[in-house]
Design a protein around this motif. Structure first.
Motif, PDB file in Angstrom:
ATOM      1  N   TYR A 115      -9.302   7.408   0.006  1.00 36.67           N
ATOM      2  CA  TYR A 115      -8.345   6.905  -0.981  1.00 36.67           C
ATOM      3  C   TYR A 115      -7.559   8.060  -1.601  1.00 36.67           C
ATOM      4  O   TYR A 115      -6.331   7.982  -1.754  1.00 36.67           O
ATOM      5  N   ALA A 116      -8.268   9.146  -1.920  1.00 38.46           N
ATOM      6  CA  ALA A 116      -7.594  10.309  -2.492  1.00 38.46           C
ATOM      7  C   ALA A 116      -6.643  10.935  -1.480  1.00 38.46           C
ATOM      8  O   ALA A 116      -5.507  11.303  -1.817  1.00 38.46           O
ATOM      9  N   ILE A 117      -7.076  11.045  -0.218  1.00 37.53           N
ATOM     10  CA  ILE A 117      -6.242  11.648   0.824  1.00 37.53           C
ATOM     11  C   ILE A 117      -4.998  10.800   1.085  1.00 37.53           C
ATOM     12  O   ILE A 117      -3.894  11.330   1.237  1.00 37.53           O
ATOM     13  N   VAL A 118      -5.175   9.478   1.151  1.00 36.85           N
ATOM     14  CA  VAL A 118      -4.042   8.577   1.369  1.00 36.85           C
ATOM     15  C   VAL A 118      -3.006   8.751   0.265  1.00 36.85           C
ATOM     16  O   VAL A 118      -1.796   8.795   0.518  1.00 36.85           O
ATOM     17  N   ASN A 119      -3.482   8.868  -0.963  1.00 35.34           N
ATOM     18  CA  ASN A 119      -2.555   9.036  -2.084  1.00 35.34           C
ATOM     19  C   ASN A 119      -1.867  10.395  -2.049  1.00 35.34           C
ATOM     20  O   ASN A 119      -0.689  10.505  -2.445  1.00 35.34           O
ATOM     21  N   LEU A 120      -2.567  11.418  -1.575  1.00 36.85           N
ATOM     22  CA  LEU A 120      -1.921  12.730  -1.422  1.00 36.85           C
ATOM     23  C   LEU A 120      -0.837  12.670  -0.352  1.00 36.85           C
ATOM     24  O   LEU A 120       0.265  13.201  -0.538  1.00 36.85           O
ATOM     25  N   CYS A 121      -1.158  12.014   0.761  1.00 39.57           N
ATOM     26  CA  CYS A 121      -0.156  11.850   1.829  1.00 39.57           C
ATOM     27  C   CYS A 121       1.045  11.064   1.323  1.00 39.57           C
ATOM     28  O   CYS A 121       2.197  11.379   1.643  1.00 39.57           O
ATOM     29  N   PHE A 124       3.135  13.415  -1.107  1.00 41.80           N
ATOM     30  CA  PHE A 124       3.811  14.578  -0.529  1.00 41.80           C
ATOM     31  C   PHE A 124       4.695  14.260   0.670  1.00 41.80           C
ATOM     32  O   PHE A 124       5.650  14.988   0.937  1.00 41.80           O
ATOM     33  N   MET A 125       4.377  13.184   1.406  1.00 44.17           N
ATOM     34  CA  MET A 125       5.099  12.980   2.665  1.00 44.17           C
ATOM     35  C   MET A 125       5.753  11.607   2.818  1.00 44.17           C
ATOM     36  O   MET A 125       6.891  11.498   3.265  1.00 44.17           O
ATOM     37  N   TRP A 126       5.048  10.543   2.462  1.00 46.49           N
ATOM     38  CA  TRP A 126       5.443   9.224   2.927  1.00 46.49           C
ATOM     39  C   TRP A 126       6.062   8.308   1.872  1.00 46.49           C
ATOM     40  O   TRP A 126       6.494   7.211   2.214  1.00 46.49           O
ATOM     41  N   LYS A 127       6.112   8.719   0.627  1.00 50.33           N
ATOM     42  CA  LYS A 127       6.623   7.795  -0.383  1.00 50.33           C
ATOM     43  C   LYS A 127       8.132   7.594  -0.283  1.00 50.33           C
ATOM     44  O   LYS A 127       8.679   6.687  -0.903  1.00 50.33           O
ATOM     45  N   LEU A 136       1.025   2.296   2.835  1.00 49.56           N
ATOM     46  CA  LEU A 136       0.059   3.243   2.269  1.00 49.56           C
ATOM     47  C   LEU A 136      -0.496   2.734   0.940  1.00 49.56           C
ATOM     48  O   LEU A 136      -1.660   2.949   0.630  1.00 49.56           O
ATOM     49  N   ILE A 137       0.346   2.076   0.149  1.00 45.89           N
ATOM     50  CA  ILE A 137      -0.154   1.442  -1.074  1.00 45.89           C
ATOM     51  C   ILE A 137      -1.196   0.393  -0.716  1.00 45.89           C
ATOM     52  O   ILE A 137      -2.267   0.299  -1.338  1.00 45.89           O
ATOM     53  N   SER A 138      -0.900  -0.413   0.299  1.00 47.11           N
ATOM     54  CA  SER A 138      -1.837  -1.432   0.765  1.00 47.11           C
ATOM     55  C   SER A 138      -3.130  -0.805   1.260  1.00 47.11           C
ATOM     56  O   SER A 138      -4.221  -1.343   1.045  1.00 47.11           O
ATOM     57  N   ALA A 139      -3.020   0.353   1.927  1.00 49.13           N
ATOM     58  CA  ALA A 139      -4.212   1.031   2.441  1.00 49.13           C
ATOM     59  C   ALA A 139      -5.175   1.380   1.316  1.00 49.13           C
ATOM     60  O   ALA A 139      -6.407   1.307   1.486  1.00 49.13           O
ATOM     61  N   GLY A 140      -4.633   1.744   0.158  1.00 49.92           N
ATOM     62  CA  GLY A 140      -5.491   2.039  -0.983  1.00 49.92           C
ATOM     63  C   GLY A 140      -6.317   0.842  -1.399  1.00 49.92           C
ATOM     64  O   GLY A 140      -7.505   0.965  -1.733  1.00 49.92           O
ATOM     65  N   PHE A 141      -5.714  -0.337  -1.374  1.00 51.28           N
ATOM     66  CA  PHE A 141      -6.443  -1.565  -1.709  1.00 51.28           C
ATOM     67  C   PHE A 141      -7.460  -1.912  -0.624  1.00 51.28           C
ATOM     68  O   PHE A 141      -8.570  -2.358  -0.919  1.00 51.28           O
ATOM     69  N   MET A 142      -7.084  -1.710   0.633  1.00 48.23           N
ATOM     70  CA  MET A 142      -7.997  -2.018   1.724  1.00 48.23           C
ATOM     71  C   MET A 142      -9.226  -1.111   1.684  1.00 48.23           C
ATOM     72  O   MET A 142     -10.334  -1.529   2.026  1.00 48.23           O
ATOM     73  N   LEU A 143      -9.061   0.133   1.252  1.00 46.41           N
ATOM     74  CA  LEU A 143     -10.208   1.029   1.116  1.00 46.41           C
ATOM     75  C   LEU A 143     -11.157   0.538   0.017  1.00 46.41           C
ATOM     76  O   LEU A 143     -12.378   0.677   0.142  1.00 46.41           O
ATOM     77  N   ARG A 144     -10.608  -0.050  -1.031  1.00 46.35           N
ATOM     78  CA  ARG A 144     -11.453  -0.658  -2.059  1.00 46.35           C
ATOM     79  C   ARG A 144     -12.235  -1.831  -1.456  1.00 46.35           C
ATOM     80  O   ARG A 144     -13.442  -1.998  -1.708  1.00 46.35           O
ATOM     81  N   LEU A 145     -11.530  -2.651  -0.666  1.00 50.51           N
ATOM     82  CA  LEU A 145     -12.163  -3.806  -0.048  1.00 50.51           C
ATOM     83  C   LEU A 145     -13.254  -3.373   0.926  1.00 50.51           C
ATOM     84  O   LEU A 145     -14.343  -3.971   0.961  1.00 50.51           O
ATOM     85  N   ARG A 195      13.090   6.825  -7.308  1.00 53.05           N
ATOM     86  CA  ARG A 195      12.463   6.753  -5.995  1.00 53.05           C
ATOM     87  C   ARG A 195      13.565   6.762  -4.936  1.00 53.05           C
ATOM     88  O   ARG A 195      14.315   5.808  -4.803  1.00 53.05           O
ATOM     89  N   LYS A 196      13.639   7.824  -4.148  1.00 48.28           N
ATOM     90  CA  LYS A 196      14.673   7.917  -3.120  1.00 48.28           C
ATOM     91  C   LYS A 196      14.543   6.803  -2.099  1.00 48.28           C
ATOM     92  O   LYS A 196      15.529   6.393  -1.486  1.00 48.28           O
ATOM     93  N   VAL A 197      13.306   6.321  -1.891  1.00 46.87           N
ATOM     94  CA  VAL A 197      13.084   5.288  -0.887  1.00 46.87           C
ATOM     95  C   VAL A 197      13.842   4.005  -1.212  1.00 46.87           C
ATOM     96  O   VAL A 197      14.184   3.227  -0.316  1.00 46.87           O
ATOM     97  N   LEU A 198      14.153   3.797  -2.482  1.00 50.46           N
ATOM     98  CA  LEU A 198      14.852   2.579  -2.874  1.00 50.46           C
ATOM     99  C   LEU A 198      16.256   2.509  -2.275  1.00 50.46           C
ATOM    100  O   LEU A 198      16.815   1.422  -2.115  1.00 50.46           O
ATOM    101  N   ASP A 199      16.819   3.666  -1.937  1.00 55.93           N
ATOM    102  CA  ASP A 199      18.141   3.669  -1.304  1.00 55.93           C
ATOM    103  C   ASP A 199      18.102   3.022   0.078  1.00 55.93           C
ATOM    104  O   ASP A 199      19.145   2.615   0.605  1.00 55.93           O
TER     105      ASP A 199
END
Length: 294
Positions: A115-121, A124-127, A136-145, A195-199
């Motif tokens: 979970y920590a690594i996914v959030n770092l990725c 730094f890289m994928w947001k 990747l946001i979903s992956a954080g929830f799936m790791l909880r599950l 958030r640049k991704v919103l463009d």
């Protein structure tokens, strides 16, 4: 620096997201004292790690947050918590999360670390990469599950895991919709989005993504309740009566998104909207009653 600023930075209202850890034990019917204790520890591990991630992200985004109409009120952006102290908070909370995960099991430790690594990725890289950012946001929830299943030694249906994936994708795209809507014409025209991704997103695109993921959430949960393995495991076919509450919860969330300017803070939408809160409680109570009545 005040204690309430430290608490605010940890964002405890967001801990409701960690309830994904409880899904596995809830449907396992292995309600032993040992499982209860380990579930609480796993929940606490994600609470600590999530707060560490919030601190870390707020340090990275401090300049962007200061330009944001709401995020500028966060303690680090306001300066009520120094960056130096925020780093100490992030490291300390991360260590607590990892230790608690290790106490639960080696799998739980690995999932909390992942979970920590996914959030770092993500940070730094994928947001800034459309669609991948939400996955990747979903992956954080799936790791909880997964922590609430494999991490606790609990087996669960693949339909339930699929439902969790689709639900978190729906919430992730809803968040992007709300963020896109929140951008003013002036900010958008000057390319000063936080958030640049919103463009890369459009309303039509996100609406399509939400429609697909919402429909898949309802379908996968419905199929879970009537699946032969579910009926055989729980010795009941009455779980299907919980489906209308899931449907209403999703529809209500869409109403909040489109008509009440919701979506940017999922936890706050759930906790402070009476309809969402009551629906969640009723779903939980009926599920427990169905499972213990057999």
């Amino acid at each position: 620096m005040r204690f309430k600023d430290i608490v605010a930075e940890c964002r405890p209202h967001q801990y409701i997201k960690n309830s994904f850890v409880v899904v596995g034990p809830l449907f396992s019917e292995q309600w032993t004292t040992d499982l209860l204790i380990r579930t609480v520890l796993a929940f606490a591990a994600f609470c600590a790690m999530a707060s560490a991630v919030y601190c870390f992200n707020d340090i990275l985004d401090i300049d962007a947050d200061r330009r944001h109409p709401k995020k500028c009120r966060r303690p680090i952006a306001r300066g009520t918590i120094s960056v130096r102290f925020a780093w100490r908070m992030a490291i300390g909370l991360a260590c607590i999360g990892l230790v608690l995960g290790l106490v639960v099991s080696s799998w739980a430790f690995l999932f909390v670390l992942a979970y920590a690594i996914v959030n770092l990725c993500y940070s730094f890289m994928w947001k800034h990469v459309p669609v991948i950012d939400v996955f990747l946001i979903s992956a954080g929830f799936m790791l909880r599950l997964l922590t609430g299943t494999m991490g606790l030694g609990v087996t669960t249906s693949y339909w339930l895991l699929l439902c969790g994936l689709m639900l978190t994708l729906f919430l992730g795209f809803a968040k992007r919709y709300a963020e896109l809507r929140a951008i003013t014409d002036h900010i958008r025209s000057n390319k000063e989005t936080t958030r640049k991704v919103l463009d890369s997103y459009t309303y039509e695109m996100i609406n399509n993504f939400m429609t697909i993921s919402a429909a898949c959430t309802i379908i996968s949960y419905s199929l879970y309740t009537v699946a032969p393995e579910t009926i055989s495991k729980h010795h009941t076919n009455y779980l299907i009566i919980t489906v209308p509450f899931v449907i209403y919860g999703i529809f209500r969330y869409l109403f909040l998104l489109y008509k009440r300017n919701g979506g940017q803070d999922t936890a706050r939408d759930i906790l402070f909207d009476p309809h969402m809160l009551v629906t969640g409680v009723i779903w939980f109570v009926i599920t427990i009653l169905v499972l213990i009545s057999v």
